[in-house]
Design a protein around this motif. Structure first.
Motif, PDB file in Angstrom:
ATOM      1  N   LYS A  65      45.136 -69.144  39.539  1.00 30.49           N
ATOM      2  CA  LYS A  65      46.259 -68.862  39.788  1.00 30.49           C
ATOM      3  C   LYS A  65      46.505 -67.726  39.913  1.00 30.49           C
ATOM      4  O   LYS A  65      46.828 -66.535  41.055  1.00 30.49           O
ATOM      5  CB  LYS A  65      47.502 -69.485  39.050  1.00 30.49           C
ATOM      6  N   ASN A  66      45.238 -67.021  39.019  1.00 26.41           N
ATOM      7  CA  ASN A  66      45.430 -65.283  39.028  1.00 26.41           C
ATOM      8  C   ASN A  66      44.599 -64.553  39.867  1.00 26.41           C
ATOM      9  O   ASN A  66      44.997 -63.286  40.039  1.00 26.41           O
ATOM     10  CB  ASN A  66      45.998 -64.619  37.537  1.00 26.41           C
ATOM     11  N   TYR A  77      43.351 -64.984  43.106  1.00 26.61           N
ATOM     12  CA  TYR A  77      43.949 -65.636  44.915  1.00 26.61           C
ATOM     13  C   TYR A  77      43.990 -63.756  45.408  1.00 26.61           C
ATOM     14  O   TYR A  77      43.511 -63.626  46.238  1.00 26.61           O
ATOM     15  CB  TYR A  77      44.864 -65.945  44.991  1.00 26.61           C
ATOM     16  N   PHE A  78      44.922 -63.113  45.150  1.00 25.58           N
ATOM     17  CA  PHE A  78      44.920 -61.867  46.511  1.00 25.58           C
ATOM     18  C   PHE A  78      43.990 -60.505  45.303  1.00 25.58           C
ATOM     19  O   PHE A  78      44.499 -59.377  45.067  1.00 25.58           O
ATOM     20  CB  PHE A  78      46.399 -61.726  45.903  1.00 25.58           C
ATOM     21  N   ASP A  93      41.398 -59.488  44.650  1.00 27.59           N
ATOM     22  CA  ASP A  93      40.121 -59.104  45.753  1.00 27.59           C
ATOM     23  C   ASP A  93      40.712 -57.663  46.486  1.00 27.59           C
ATOM     24  O   ASP A  93      40.617 -56.572  46.648  1.00 27.59           O
ATOM     25  CB  ASP A  93      39.392 -60.003  46.099  1.00 27.59           C
ATOM     26  N   ILE A  94      42.095 -58.462  47.137  1.00 22.64           N
ATOM     27  CA  ILE A  94      43.099 -57.130  48.225  1.00 22.64           C
ATOM     28  C   ILE A  94      43.759 -55.839  47.145  1.00 22.64           C
ATOM     29  O   ILE A  94      43.617 -55.047  47.340  1.00 22.64           O
ATOM     30  CB  ILE A  94      44.078 -58.254  48.803  1.00 22.64           C
ATOM     31  N   THR A  95      44.106 -56.364  45.735  1.00 21.72           N
ATOM     32  CA  THR A  95      45.317 -55.497  45.328  1.00 21.72           C
ATOM     33  C   THR A  95      44.202 -54.742  44.054  1.00 21.72           C
ATOM     34  O   THR A  95      44.311 -53.657  44.456  1.00 21.72           O
ATOM     35  CB  THR A  95      46.047 -56.300  44.353  1.00 21.72           C
ATOM     36  N   LEU A 132      41.302 -53.281  46.050  1.00 22.47           N
ATOM     37  CA  LEU A 132      41.333 -52.598  47.133  1.00 22.47           C
ATOM     38  C   LEU A 132      42.549 -51.859  47.149  1.00 22.47           C
ATOM     39  O   LEU A 132      42.051 -50.044  47.529  1.00 22.47           O
ATOM     40  CB  LEU A 132      41.194 -53.332  48.362  1.00 22.47           C
ATOM     41  N   PHE A 133      44.318 -52.169  47.717  1.00 19.42           N
ATOM     42  CA  PHE A 133      44.997 -50.673  46.856  1.00 19.42           C
ATOM     43  C   PHE A 133      44.128 -49.734  46.373  1.00 19.42           C
ATOM     44  O   PHE A 133      44.707 -49.083  46.214  1.00 19.42           O
ATOM     45  CB  PHE A 133      45.907 -51.816  47.064  1.00 19.42           C
ATOM     46  N   LYS A 143      42.033 -48.473  44.745  1.00 21.42           N
ATOM     47  CA  LYS A 143      41.356 -47.864  44.904  1.00 21.42           C
ATOM     48  C   LYS A 143      41.454 -46.755  46.285  1.00 21.42           C
ATOM     49  O   LYS A 143      41.174 -45.815  45.813  1.00 21.42           O
ATOM     50  CB  LYS A 143      39.740 -48.660  44.779  1.00 21.42           C
ATOM     51  N   ALA A 144      42.430 -47.808  46.381  1.00 20.26           N
ATOM     52  CA  ALA A 144      42.761 -47.014  48.110  1.00 20.26           C
ATOM     53  C   ALA A 144      43.121 -45.316  47.483  1.00 20.26           C
ATOM     54  O   ALA A 144      43.561 -44.475  48.014  1.00 20.26           O
ATOM     55  CB  ALA A 144      43.268 -47.564  49.008  1.00 20.26           C
ATOM     56  N   LYS A 145      44.100 -45.842  46.625  1.00 24.00           N
ATOM     57  CA  LYS A 145      44.835 -45.147  46.144  1.00 24.00           C
ATOM     58  C   LYS A 145      44.229 -44.170  45.417  1.00 24.00           C
ATOM     59  O   LYS A 145      45.077 -42.907  45.197  1.00 24.00           O
ATOM     60  CB  LYS A 145      46.130 -45.915  45.612  1.00 24.00           C
ATOM     61  N   LYS A 146      43.384 -44.271  44.397  1.00 21.55           N
ATOM     62  CA  LYS A 146      43.352 -43.224  44.085  1.00 21.55           C
ATOM     63  C   LYS A 146      42.195 -42.212  45.109  1.00 21.55           C
ATOM     64  O   LYS A 146      42.052 -41.294  44.643  1.00 21.55           O
ATOM     65  CB  LYS A 146      41.984 -44.083  43.183  1.00 21.55           C
ATOM     66  N   GLU A 147      41.823 -42.610  45.651  1.00 22.59           N
ATOM     67  CA  GLU A 147      41.465 -42.072  47.029  1.00 22.59           C
ATOM     68  C   GLU A 147      41.727 -40.882  47.570  1.00 22.59           C
ATOM     69  O   GLU A 147      41.357 -40.034  48.399  1.00 22.59           O
ATOM     70  CB  GLU A 147      39.647 -43.087  47.943  1.00 22.59           C
ATOM     71  N   GLU A 148      43.056 -41.881  47.948  1.00 22.84           N
ATOM     72  CA  GLU A 148      44.210 -40.900  48.881  1.00 22.84           C
ATOM     73  C   GLU A 148      44.312 -39.632  48.263  1.00 22.84           C
ATOM     74  O   GLU A 148      44.440 -38.713  48.588  1.00 22.84           O
ATOM     75  CB  GLU A 148      45.285 -41.828  48.722  1.00 22.84           C
TER      76      GLU A 148
END
Lengths: 211, 349
Positions: free
Chosen positions: B3-4, B6-7, B9-11, B13-14, B16-21
């Motif tokens: 249950k923990n 499912y999302f 992988d996408i979380t 990504l977010f 990592k993207a924030k770090k890149e930002e």
């Protein structure tokens, strides 16, 4: 900010955790706001505390335009100062109210300029100038590319939810306060947005076409 | 399923993207905004509206009510004053007055036969001072002068009852029971039906009759087979009485408010004969509006492109007999109006 786990919600086999600022932080913030309402000079302390996150939020919403983001951020805090006496503490952080004002100002700006742009994928690499090891930098850059490609296929509310949830790290309660929706509605929207985003994620092969 | 995860992988990504930002805040812009806020705070301190004075807040709170209450009271007073001085006038065309309002009732002594053992008592019977006598002559009635005639009729007379002169002028009708009398004022057109030869003329003076026993139509004139017949329009204007209607008594007796229809039959000859002794007309009480059948509607209903010679004979406001002359041939149509649409009900070749 220290977040306390407020509770858990299961939605279609998905655990959605609800976090809230700790009660101690809330008390301190409430005291600060009440002092600012009595003495406007105390408002500058709130400004110093929340300007950066409000600026970044506006920056992401307006499409990486720094000057526009600074102007809207200034207007946001000016509006907050003028309407400070009308603010009533309702158990949410003061930042929720500031996000709401910023959200409205960004919408006004959109209507005024009829402009809405998202950071194109080609410019994603220019956003970062942070020195990291090469592997982590590349991994983060790839993640950014994937996110950018996915975000173009989401509507405005869904992008707003992702930015508030994962970039501003707001709780569902705060997001509900900013967007003017119920907490349960926000929980469902978060779930649906993540599910949709998961299906929209491009593969590494797809991203190579833009490199 | 975990249950923990499912999302997860996408979380990730977010995150990592924030770090890149790595969005950096311009410190100069931040300082400039802070200075502007300080200036604004000074203005707020100097402004008197921000002072915590009880009197000021009370005035601000109640000034709207204090100004609004007298204004609203004044507005209500003006409305009441204007309403009390208004007078409502009813257009004459839309007003269908009762009989008493049209003709004032004057009491008059009239001898009434009640019991043979008792002397006939004089009873006052209401009559109309302006009662006109019925003119059974065949002279034309002016079209612009509505004929007002009052009749005393006997309601609910069985059909087998022999025909009696239903209409009796006030001066010569002593033998009617007073209790059964019913005064009727005219100014209504009585469009009776005729079973003669396709003719539907009901021309004649406008007069009313409320009795079944005497509800025979009489236009007061004989009709000629080839003479076009004009009918009384629903606007209470009389027409020249050229035809007569020969109405069998069985079709007429027993119906006062009934539906009168024209049976055109198969004979194109519209000639009718009318009993000259019966000359009263009645029109259902309806608003006096013109309900003429337009040529366009007629063309649409009978599906004829060109109608060279058309005569419309109204039976009532919703029924009419149409005489169409096309290519030397005369055809008759029965048309009825339903929901403001005229439709051909029957066609007679």
């Amino acid at each position: 900010m220290i977040l306390d786990k407020l509770g858990e919600i299961w939605y279609k086999d998905t655990l959605i955790l609800i976090f809230m600022p700790s009660s101690q932080d809330l008390k301190q913030e409430k005291h600060l706001v009440e002092e600012a309402q009595k003495d406007p000079d105390q408002f500058l302390a709130l400004y110093d505390k929340y300007y950066d996150c409000i600026y970044r939020y506006i920056y992401r919403r307006t499409g990486a335009d720094k000057d526009v983001a600074h102007d809207i951020a200034s207007q946001t805090f000016l509006d907050a100062l003028e309407n400070l006496k009308s603010y009533r503490f309702q158990g949410y952080p003061f930042s929720s109210w500031l996000y709401k004002i910023a959200h409205n100002n960004v919408i006004k700006w959109y209507r005024k300029t009829s402009k809405y742009k998202y950071v194109p994928i080609e410019e994603a690499h220019t956003l970062s100038d942070k020195t990291q090891n090469s592997e982590e930098t590349a991994d983060n850059a790839l993640a950014q590319d994937q996110i950018n490609a996915m975000m173009t296929n989401l509507d405005q509310d869904e992008r707003e939810i992702i930015k508030l949830k994962f970039y501003e790290e707001l709780s569902n309660i705060e997001i509900a306060e900013v967007m003017g929706l119920s907490v349960s509605n926000i929980g469902v929207k978060v779930f649906r947005t993540l599910k949709k985003a998961k299906g929209l994620l491009p593969t590494k092969h797809d991203l190579k076409q833009f490199n | 399923m975990n249950k923990n995860s499912y999302f997860s992988d996408i979380t990730e990504l977010f995150i990592k993207a924030k770090k890149e930002e790595n969005i950096e805040v311009n410190p100069h812009a931040k300082a400039a905004t802070r200075e502007m806020l300080s200036y604004k705070i000074e203005q707020i301190k100097k402004s008197p509206t921000t002072a915590d004075s009880t009197a000021g807040s009370l005035w601000n709170r109640w000034k709207k009510q204090l100004i609004g209450v007298p204004v609203s009271l004044m507005a209500v007073t003006l409305v009441v004053f204007a309403a009390s001085n208004m007078s409502v006038s009813i257009p004459q065309d839309d007003f269908i007055p009762t009989q008493e309002l049209i003709t004032p009732i004057v009491e008059e002594d009239v001898a009434v036969i009640e019991d043979a053992q008792e002397e006939p008592a004089k009873v006052t019977r209401k009559s109309k001072p302006e009662l006109l006598t019925i003119d059974y002559s065949e002279k034309e009635i002016p079209t612009n002068q509505p004929v007002i005639t009052t009749y005393y009729v006997q309601p609910n007379v069985p059909a087998a009852t022999p025909a009696q002169p239903a209409v009796q002028p006030q001066e010569t009708a002593p033998a009617q029971p007073a209790t059964q009398k019913k005064s009727v004022t005219s100014s209504q057109n009585y469009e009776s039906s005729s079973r003669s030869n396709g003719s539907t003329s009901t021309g004649g003076g406008s007069s009313t009759s409320g009795t079944s026993s005497t509800s025979t139509s009489n236009t007061g004139a004989t009709s000629d087979a080839n003479t076009p017949q004009t009918l009384i329009q629903n606007n209470n204007v009389t027409q020249p009485q050229t035809p007569h209607l020969n109405i069998p008594s069985s079709d007429v007796y027993g119906k006062i408010d009934g539906d009168f229809r024209v049976d055109l039959g198969e004979n194109n000859n519209p000639a009718v004969e009318v009993d000259p002794t019966l000359n009263h007309y009645r029109q259902p009480l309806q608003p006096q509006t013109t309900t003429t059948l337009t040529k366009k509607e007629l063309e649409k209903s009978v599906k004829l492109d060109i109608l060279s010679n058309v005569n419309v004979h109204y039976l009532n406001s919703d029924q009419a007999a149409v005489e169409v002359e096309e290519n030397g041939e005369t055809r008759w149509y029965m048309v009825e109006r339903s929901n403001d649409n005229w439709q051909v009900v029957q066609k007679f070749d």
